[in-house]
Write a protein that holds these residues in place. Structure first.
Motif, PDB file in Angstrom:
ATOM      1  N   VAL A 135     -70.131 -14.130  53.173  1.00  0.00           N
ATOM      2  CA  VAL A 135     -70.000 -14.345  54.617  1.00  0.00           C
ATOM      3  C   VAL A 135     -70.950 -13.374  55.297  1.00  0.00           C
ATOM      4  O   VAL A 135     -70.890 -12.173  55.040  1.00  0.00           O
ATOM      5  CB  VAL A 135     -68.557 -14.049  55.077  1.00  0.00           C
ATOM      6  N   ILE A 136     -71.840 -13.882  56.129  1.00  0.00           N
ATOM      7  CA  ILE A 136     -72.800 -12.995  56.785  1.00  0.00           C
ATOM      8  C   ILE A 136     -72.660 -13.097  58.301  1.00  0.00           C
ATOM      9  O   ILE A 136     -72.769 -14.178  58.879  1.00  0.00           O
ATOM     10  CB  ILE A 136     -74.255 -13.331  56.377  1.00  0.00           C
ATOM     11  N   GLY A 137     -72.400 -11.962  58.902  1.00  0.00           N
ATOM     12  CA  GLY A 137     -72.325 -11.910  60.355  1.00  0.00           C
ATOM     13  C   GLY A 137     -73.669 -11.506  60.918  1.00  0.00           C
ATOM     14  O   GLY A 137     -74.380 -10.689  60.328  1.00  0.00           O
ATOM     15  N   GLN A 138     -74.054 -12.113  62.022  1.00  0.00           N
ATOM     16  CA  GLN A 138     -75.255 -11.680  62.748  1.00  0.00           C
ATOM     17  C   GLN A 138     -75.031 -12.045  64.197  1.00  0.00           C
ATOM     18  O   GLN A 138     -74.227 -12.929  64.511  1.00  0.00           O
ATOM     19  CB  GLN A 138     -76.515 -12.352  62.208  1.00  0.00           C
ATOM     20  N   GLN A 139     -75.712 -11.377  65.098  1.00  0.00           N
ATOM     21  CA  GLN A 139     -75.565 -11.708  66.519  1.00  0.00           C
ATOM     22  C   GLN A 139     -76.113 -13.103  66.767  1.00  0.00           C
ATOM     23  O   GLN A 139     -77.327 -13.300  66.602  1.00  0.00           O
ATOM     24  CB  GLN A 139     -76.294 -10.684  67.373  1.00  0.00           C
ATOM     25  N   VAL A 244     -62.476 -19.504  63.012  1.00  0.00           N
ATOM     26  CA  VAL A 244     -62.975 -18.209  62.566  1.00  0.00           C
ATOM     27  C   VAL A 244     -63.606 -17.559  63.795  1.00  0.00           C
ATOM     28  O   VAL A 244     -64.430 -18.186  64.452  1.00  0.00           O
ATOM     29  CB  VAL A 244     -64.082 -18.376  61.503  1.00  0.00           C
ATOM     30  N   VAL A 245     -63.209 -16.359  64.103  1.00  0.00           N
ATOM     31  CA  VAL A 245     -63.849 -15.685  65.235  1.00  0.00           C
ATOM     32  C   VAL A 245     -64.350 -14.316  64.822  1.00  0.00           C
ATOM     33  O   VAL A 245     -63.951 -13.773  63.803  1.00  0.00           O
ATOM     34  CB  VAL A 245     -62.900 -15.546  66.454  1.00  0.00           C
ATOM     35  N   CYS A 246     -65.231 -13.779  65.637  1.00  0.00           N
ATOM     36  CA  CYS A 246     -65.646 -12.400  65.449  1.00  0.00           C
ATOM     37  C   CYS A 246     -64.703 -11.551  66.297  1.00  0.00           C
ATOM     38  O   CYS A 246     -64.538 -11.799  67.482  1.00  0.00           O
ATOM     39  CB  CYS A 246     -67.086 -12.200  65.892  1.00  0.00           C
ATOM     40  N   ALA A 247     -64.072 -10.585  65.645  1.00  0.00           N
ATOM     41  CA  ALA A 247     -63.064  -9.777  66.336  1.00  0.00           C
ATOM     42  C   ALA A 247     -63.573  -8.375  66.640  1.00  0.00           C
ATOM     43  O   ALA A 247     -62.786  -7.445  66.771  1.00  0.00           O
ATOM     44  CB  ALA A 247     -61.783  -9.729  65.501  1.00  0.00           C
ATOM     45  N   GLU A 248     -64.878  -8.224  66.688  1.00  0.00           N
ATOM     46  CA  GLU A 248     -65.441  -6.909  67.013  1.00  0.00           C
ATOM     47  C   GLU A 248     -66.492  -7.138  68.081  1.00  0.00           C
ATOM     48  O   GLU A 248     -67.406  -7.938  67.854  1.00  0.00           O
ATOM     49  CB  GLU A 248     -66.071  -6.312  65.748  1.00  0.00           C
ATOM     50  N   LEU A 249     -66.346  -6.474  69.196  1.00  0.00           N
ATOM     51  CA  LEU A 249     -67.316  -6.645  70.278  1.00  0.00           C
ATOM     52  C   LEU A 249     -68.698  -6.267  69.748  1.00  0.00           C
ATOM     53  O   LEU A 249     -68.955  -5.118  69.422  1.00  0.00           O
ATOM     54  CB  LEU A 249     -66.932  -5.764  71.467  1.00  0.00           C
ATOM     55  N   CYS A 250     -69.593  -7.288  69.598  1.00  0.00           N
ATOM     56  CA  CYS A 250     -70.840  -7.051  68.865  1.00  0.00           C
ATOM     57  C   CYS A 250     -72.064  -7.287  69.727  1.00  0.00           C
ATOM     58  O   CYS A 250     -73.184  -7.285  69.238  1.00  0.00           O
ATOM     59  CB  CYS A 250     -70.867  -7.934  67.620  1.00  0.00           C
ATOM     60  N   GLY A 251     -71.864  -7.494  71.022  1.00  0.00           N
ATOM     61  CA  GLY A 251     -73.005  -7.700  71.909  1.00  0.00           C
ATOM     62  C   GLY A 251     -72.664  -8.718  72.982  1.00  0.00           C
ATOM     63  O   GLY A 251     -71.522  -9.169  73.072  1.00  0.00           O
ATOM     64  N   MET A 252     -73.677  -9.084  73.768  1.00  0.00           N
ATOM     65  CA  MET A 252     -73.451  -9.975  74.914  1.00  0.00           C
ATOM     66  C   MET A 252     -72.904 -11.346  74.512  1.00  0.00           C
ATOM     67  O   MET A 252     -72.176 -11.967  75.258  1.00  0.00           O
ATOM     68  CB  MET A 252     -74.760 -10.165  75.692  1.00  0.00           C
ATOM     69  N   GLY A 253     -73.297 -11.833  73.344  1.00  0.00           N
ATOM     70  CA  GLY A 253     -72.875 -13.175  72.941  1.00  0.00           C
ATOM     71  C   GLY A 253     -71.661 -13.165  72.032  1.00  0.00           C
ATOM     72  O   GLY A 253     -71.354 -14.168  71.376  1.00  0.00           O
ATOM     73  N   HIS A 254     -70.957 -12.049  71.986  1.00  0.00           N
ATOM     74  CA  HIS A 254     -69.798 -11.899  71.088  1.00  0.00           C
ATOM     75  C   HIS A 254     -68.805 -13.062  71.196  1.00  0.00           C
ATOM     76  O   HIS A 254     -68.303 -13.565  70.195  1.00  0.00           O
ATOM     77  CB  HIS A 254     -69.115 -10.561  71.398  1.00  0.00           C
ATOM     78  N   HIS A 255     -68.555 -13.490  72.437  1.00  0.00           N
ATOM     79  CA  HIS A 255     -67.549 -14.547  72.647  1.00  0.00           C
ATOM     80  C   HIS A 255     -67.986 -15.889  72.066  1.00  0.00           C
ATOM     81  O   HIS A 255     -67.167 -16.789  71.913  1.00  0.00           O
ATOM     82  CB  HIS A 255     -67.261 -14.688  74.145  1.00  0.00           C
ATOM     83  N   LEU A 256     -69.283 -16.027  71.781  1.00  0.00           N
ATOM     84  CA  LEU A 256     -69.771 -17.300  71.227  1.00  0.00           C
ATOM     85  C   LEU A 256     -69.664 -17.328  69.705  1.00  0.00           C
ATOM     86  O   LEU A 256     -69.926 -18.343  69.071  1.00  0.00           O
ATOM     87  CB  LEU A 256     -71.245 -17.496  71.606  1.00  0.00           C
ATOM     88  N   MET A 257     -69.314 -16.184  69.124  1.00  0.00           N
ATOM     89  CA  MET A 257     -69.402 -16.056  67.674  1.00  0.00           C
ATOM     90  C   MET A 257     -68.149 -16.598  67.005  1.00  0.00           C
ATOM     91  O   MET A 257     -67.239 -15.843  66.658  1.00  0.00           O
ATOM     92  CB  MET A 257     -69.614 -14.579  67.314  1.00  0.00           C
ATOM     93  N   ASN A 258     -68.093 -17.902  66.909  1.00  0.00           N
ATOM     94  CA  ASN A 258     -66.935 -18.496  66.235  1.00  0.00           C
ATOM     95  C   ASN A 258     -67.350 -19.754  65.500  1.00  0.00           C
ATOM     96  O   ASN A 258     -68.363 -20.370  65.811  1.00  0.00           O
ATOM     97  CB  ASN A 258     -65.822 -18.792  67.229  1.00  0.00           C
ATOM     98  N   THR A 259     -66.559 -20.109  64.514  1.00  0.00           N
ATOM     99  CA  THR A 259     -66.804 -21.337  63.761  1.00  0.00           C
ATOM    100  C   THR A 259     -65.458 -21.782  63.177  1.00  0.00           C
ATOM    101  O   THR A 259     -64.414 -21.352  63.661  1.00  0.00           O
ATOM    102  CB  THR A 259     -67.884 -21.125  62.677  1.00  0.00           C
ATOM    103  N   PHE A 260     -65.501 -22.646  62.165  1.00  0.00           N
ATOM    104  CA  PHE A 260     -64.239 -23.126  61.599  1.00  0.00           C
ATOM    105  C   PHE A 260     -64.197 -22.958  60.094  1.00  0.00           C
ATOM    106  O   PHE A 260     -65.218 -23.053  59.410  1.00  0.00           O
ATOM    107  CB  PHE A 260     -64.013 -24.598  61.965  1.00  0.00           C
ATOM    108  N   LEU A 261     -62.993 -22.700  59.620  1.00  0.00           N
ATOM    109  CA  LEU A 261     -62.711 -22.690  58.190  1.00  0.00           C
ATOM    110  C   LEU A 261     -61.907 -23.952  57.916  1.00  0.00           C
ATOM    111  O   LEU A 261     -60.841 -24.155  58.489  1.00  0.00           O
ATOM    112  CB  LEU A 261     -61.880 -21.451  57.821  1.00  0.00           C
ATOM    113  N   LYS A 262     -62.454 -24.793  57.032  1.00  0.00           N
ATOM    114  CA  LYS A 262     -61.718 -26.007  56.668  1.00  0.00           C
ATOM    115  C   LYS A 262     -61.054 -25.781  55.328  1.00  0.00           C
ATOM    116  O   LYS A 262     -61.712 -25.349  54.376  1.00  0.00           O
ATOM    117  CB  LYS A 262     -62.673 -27.194  56.555  1.00  0.00           C
ATOM    118  N   VAL A 263     -59.778 -26.071  55.252  1.00  0.00           N
ATOM    119  CA  VAL A 263     -59.071 -26.025  53.968  1.00  0.00           C
ATOM    120  C   VAL A 263     -58.862 -27.476  53.558  1.00  0.00           C
ATOM    121  O   VAL A 263     -58.181 -28.234  54.253  1.00  0.00           O
ATOM    122  CB  VAL A 263     -57.736 -25.265  54.089  1.00  0.00           C
ATOM    123  N   LEU A 264     -59.502 -27.865  52.446  1.00  0.00           N
ATOM    124  CA  LEU A 264     -59.558 -29.283  52.077  1.00  0.00           C
ATOM    125  C   LEU A 264     -58.889 -29.544  50.734  1.00  0.00           C
ATOM    126  O   LEU A 264     -58.808 -28.650  49.880  1.00  0.00           O
ATOM    127  CB  LEU A 264     -61.026 -29.727  51.997  1.00  0.00           C
TER     128      LEU A 264
END
Ligand SMILES: [Cu+2]
Length: 279
Positions: A135-139, A244-264
């Motif tokens: 899992v790689i986080g980036q701004q 899936v969200v980013c739970a660490e204030l990481c910059g101006m676009g922090h609130h946009l940093m989300n996606t989904f985990l699918k359990v299939l």
């Protein structure tokens, strides 16, 4: 007015305050008991264990809260002004010692009890059959990498980029590393999927600043720290789509940093995996 008259206390004020305390206590307890606003159900064993620990803490502190508020309401009413002269109290050392000790025992006890659930995820090695996902986080996006059929991640080739003054490592796979040939890279903003009931080990990294990988339903939150690979394991038992969200204030676009985990289901997962490799 109150300065002149000694008998200025009002029984009505004390009664109203005591009643307010009572209403506050009862309504607070009510919302916790009926669980009006509550967490989504946990989808893994550790999540359920964390919920049990949460309930233990909530019940113990809840009982203390109710007793303390009722005691306060009682004292406000019982010792309301009836025109009597106030007396000085120096406190009670025995009671001080008792409640300090009781609080210490309660908090240390809960801490010792809770560390099991906490350590389970972080210190216990993942089972060998676990599916590993980088899992790689980036701004301001999440990316993922799957190791492909060989089960091994290829090395990255980090190169200096002299033409740019400020540069980020491009995180390009080393073309000479055979392990990386079948790696599946799910680029920034991708959705990630895992098969249900399969142990998963996440290897959490960051390209730039500290991020935090958080899925509410897994009750897991882990910082992605630049320069580190932090493992985190879970087995999801309920198929679905979870944010899936980013739970660490990481910059101006922090609130946009989300996606989904699918359990299939295993079949759906195979289909999903095929779609990823086809692209
Ligand atoms: Cu972030």
């Amino acid at each position: 007015m109150g300065f002149k008259k000694r008998n200025s206390g009002s029984a009505a004020t004390a009664t109203v305050l005591a009643l307010l305390l009572l209403i506050l206590t009862v309504s607070t307890v009510y919302y916790f008991v009926v669980q009006t606003w509550w967490f989504p159900p946990a989808i893994n064993e550790i999540g359920k264990e964390i919920d049990r620990q949460f309930m233990r803490t909530l019940v113990i502190t809840g009982v203390v809260f109710v007793l303390a508020q009722l005691g306060l309401a009682w004292a406000v009413f019982r010792y309301r002004s009836r025109g009597q002269r106030a007396t000085y109290s120096h406190g009670n050392n025995a009671m001080e010692a008792v409640w300090t000790l009781a609080t210490a025992v309660m908090f240390i006890g809960l801490g010792i009890y809770a560390q099991r659930a906490w350590a389970e995820v972080r210190f216990k090695p993942a089972p060998p059959e676990a599916m590993r996902i980088e899992v790689i986080g980036q701004q301001f996006k999440w990316s993922f990498r799957l190791s492909g059929p060989d089960g091994k991640f290829g090395k990255y080739k980090f190169e200096a980029h002299p033409e740019q003054e400020f540069t980020r490592d491009p995180w390009v796979l080393d073309p000479d590393d055979a392990d990386g040939k079948d790696d599946i890279i799910l680029g920034p903003g991708s959705v990630i999927a895992v098969p249900v009931n399969r142990p998963v080990e996440l290897l959490i990294r960051s390209k730039d600043v500290t991020h935090s990988f958080f899925v509410r339903e897994l009750r897991l939150k882990q910082d992605a720290v630049p320069g580190m690979t932090v493992p985190l394991q879970f087995t999801a038992t309920v198929p679905g789509e979870y944010q899936v969200v980013c739970a660490e204030l990481c910059g101006m676009g922090h609130h946009l940093m989300n996606t989904f985990l699918k359990v299939l289901s295993p079949e759906d997962y195979d289909k999903w995996l095929k779609d990823q490799t086809a692209e």
